[in-house]
Write an enzyme that holds these catalytic residues in place. Structure first.
Site, short mmCIF file in Angstrom:
data_model
loop_
_atom_site.label_atom_id
_atom_site.label_comp_id
_atom_site.label_asym_id
_atom_site.label_seq_id
_atom_site.Cartn_x
_atom_site.Cartn_y
_atom_site.Cartn_z
N LYS A 22 22.51 30.69 33.24
CA LYS A 22 23.68 31.54 32.98
C LYS A 22 24.45 30.62 31.81
CE LYS A 22 25.98 34.76 35.86
NZ LYS A 22 26.36 35.80 37.36
N SER A 34 25.60 40.64 38.36
CA SER A 34 26.36 40.17 36.90
C SER A 34 25.28 38.85 35.94
CB SER A 34 27.18 39.66 36.28
OG SER A 34 27.29 38.03 37.41
N SER A 57 24.84 39.63 43.16
CA SER A 57 24.99 38.77 41.28
C SER A 57 23.42 38.15 41.02
CB SER A 57 25.42 38.48 40.60
OG SER A 57 26.71 38.73 39.90
N1 GLN Z 1 28.98 43.17 41.58
C1 GLN Z 1 29.64 42.04 42.24
C2 GLN Z 1 31.40 41.94 41.42
O1 GLN Z 1 31.43 42.30 40.81
C3 GLN Z 1 29.14 40.76 42.25
C4 GLN Z 1 29.65 39.53 41.37
C5 GLN Z 1 28.97 38.86 41.58
O2 GLN Z 1 27.87 38.07 42.13
N2 GLN Z 1 29.28 37.88 40.10
O3 GLN Z 1 31.63 41.16 41.41
#
Ligand code: GLN
Length: 475
Positions: A76, A151, A175
């Site tokens: 990532k 994400s 995410s």
């Molecule tokens: N969707 C969650 C957020 O926007 C989780 C994101 C993540 O785990 N990086 O914070």
């Protein structure tokens, strides 16, 4: 050409001398090119991957190769890899190149995994659909009109579309698990502090974890045993020994499983996902496991707690991006103050700005106690409840997500609807316990459904063994 779907496939081909690492890299490079429109990769490291492959082929020949020889990994865009770019899919880090490697990445390289590129994601890991990226959206390979989740959307699609063997993502509030559910993969968030965060561009430091996407449980367990463990560069990492998870996948005895009433009764839950989850619970009962319903009265508080604390931490972490130290600097400034202001206004995307403002608000002197301190207290209650439950039961089971992959734009104008996507994943994040998402069938449109399993802190071995059993014998 052979379609490798697991590291075992690759190892077999290598052992039979049907292939070598250079050919495996070529195979993935070809797939990446064919599937370029999915937009999973931000950058492909063709040259360094080929060089690594050549070096590892020699090691295989001389019998000195590491245990991940032949595995092709993509990472990532929030993980640093020496001599390569890292942008957190944000304009504010454009042009930034890392001078060192994240510990997790280095450990993979030390075991002779090949790093083939970096993957698109929501900016700084903030989002649930991969629509908030400076590099554009990522398409779900199963239905290109739908999001892959976020994400770590690029990390999910890279494995889903066979562009690499496994990938690294990060999971702050879901995410890894949510995109794994949306793309039909296995996704793991380890216990907080199990894997070093050194070299991970921070979003919310007390929640951030590095997780893994794979097509099967064994590959995931193998990569986890390599990347986990103590690190002198991150003082928050646990010193507990790391078992060889991939060799501990035997599961025999009956176990105790809890499921949370409020998650299955949730209005937001798609009925087919509820049915698939209930079916699994019934099958587990039929297999002789003890399955009990438990009430989790704090469910309504988990999401607000998560969003107050993560935005607070994000507003602090992201203050370092100021146009002075790295990445983007505005060309439009006329004095020092406007340089700071314009750099940040132009460099950050809308969602990141929203979170910085929310976080700054909950940390401001007049609201600190009402929001930040209160959320810290609620976090402790949720953590204690979850850990107590996991002392009584071996596992908690629930759906990974309330819905299957949604269409692009469906939640774009409603941040709260988007935040609700994380309803079931944030409990493990707030509590710090490990959780896995495994495929659990598909809905009427053929879209993958995820099943989430949580275990107590540092019980990754038990979690992997149970997940392996479920994927092979139960669903
Ligand atoms: N969707 C969650 C957020 O926007 C989780 C994101 C993540 O785990 N990086 O914070």
């Amino acid at each position: 050409m052979t379609k490798y779907r697991s590291f075992d496939d690759i190892k077999k081909s290598l052992e039979n001398k049907e292939t070598n690492c250079q050919a495996i890299v070529e195979y993935y490079l070809q797939n990446i090119q064919t599937k370029a429109h999915l937009n999973a990769f931000v950058e492909v490291y063709e040259l360094s991957a080929k060089q690594q492959a050549e070096r590892i082929d020699q090691k295989l020949h001389s019998g000195s190769a590491g245990k991940l020889a032949g595995m092709v990994v993509a990472i990532k865009d929030v993980l640093c890899y020496e001599g390569h770019g890292a942008n957190a899919s944000s304009k504010i880090l454009s042009g930034f190149e890392s001078q060192f490697s994240a510990t997790a990445v280095q450990k993979l390289v030390d075991e002779d995994a090949i790093i083939i590129g970096r993957l698109n994601c929501d900016e700084f890991g903030m989002g649930s659909s991969n629509e908030n990226s400076a590099h554009g959206k990522v398409l779900n390979a199963i239905d290109e009109t739908r999001v892959p989740g976020g994400s770590s959307g690029g990390s999910a699609v890279a494995v889903q579309a066979n562009l690499c063997t496994v990938s690294l993502g990060t999971d702050t509030g879901g995410s890894v698990r949510q995109p794994a559910a949306f793309t039909g993969l296995v996704g793991v968030k380890p216990t907080y502090s199990r894997v070093s965060r050194y070299g991970l561009i921070a979003y919310a430091s007390s929640f951030d974890t590095i997780g893994i996407f794979s097509t099967n449980v064994k590959d995931n367990a193998l990569v986890m045993e390599v990347i986990a463990g103590p690190d002198e560069f991150d003082s928050t990492v646990s010193r507990k020994p790391v078992p060889n998870y991939s060799e501990l996948l035997h599961f025999g005895k009956p176990v105790k499983i809890a499921y949370l009433k409020e998650t299955l009764d949730s209005e937001a839950l798609q009925p087919e996902i509820k049915k698939h989850t209930m079916d699994i619970l019934q099958k587990l009962k039929n297999e002789g496991h003890e399955v009990e319903q438990v009430s989790f009265p704090l469910l309504d508080y988990v999401l607000p707690t998560y969003y107050i604390l993560t935005t607070a931490e994000a507003s602090s972490n992201l203050s370092r991006f100021d146009g002075v130290k790295y990445g983007y600097r505005t060309p439009n400034a006329h004095n020092l103050e406007s340089m700071y202001k314009l750099t940040r206004s132009e460099g950050f995307g809308e969602e990141v700005k929203r979170r910085i403002m929310l976080g700054t608000f909950v940390l401001s002197a007049s609201y600190y106690d009402a929001y930040f301190t209160k959320a810290q207290k609620v976090r402790r209650l949720i953590k204690e409840f979850t850990e107590d439950l996991l002392d009584k039961y071996d596992y908690i089971i629930m759906p990974t997500t309330p819905s299957t992959a949604f269409k692009f734009g469906e939640h774009s104008n409603d941040p709260v609807a988007m935040y609700l996507e994380d309803l079931f994943t944030v409990q493990a994040s707030v509590s710090g316990v490990p959780a896995i998402s495994v495929p659990n069938g598909t809905d009427k449109d053929g879209l993958p459904i995820g099943l989430q399993i949580m275990a107590n802190s540092f019980k990754e071995a038990e979690l992997y063994a149970f997940a392996d059993y479920i994927t092979k014998h139960v669903n």
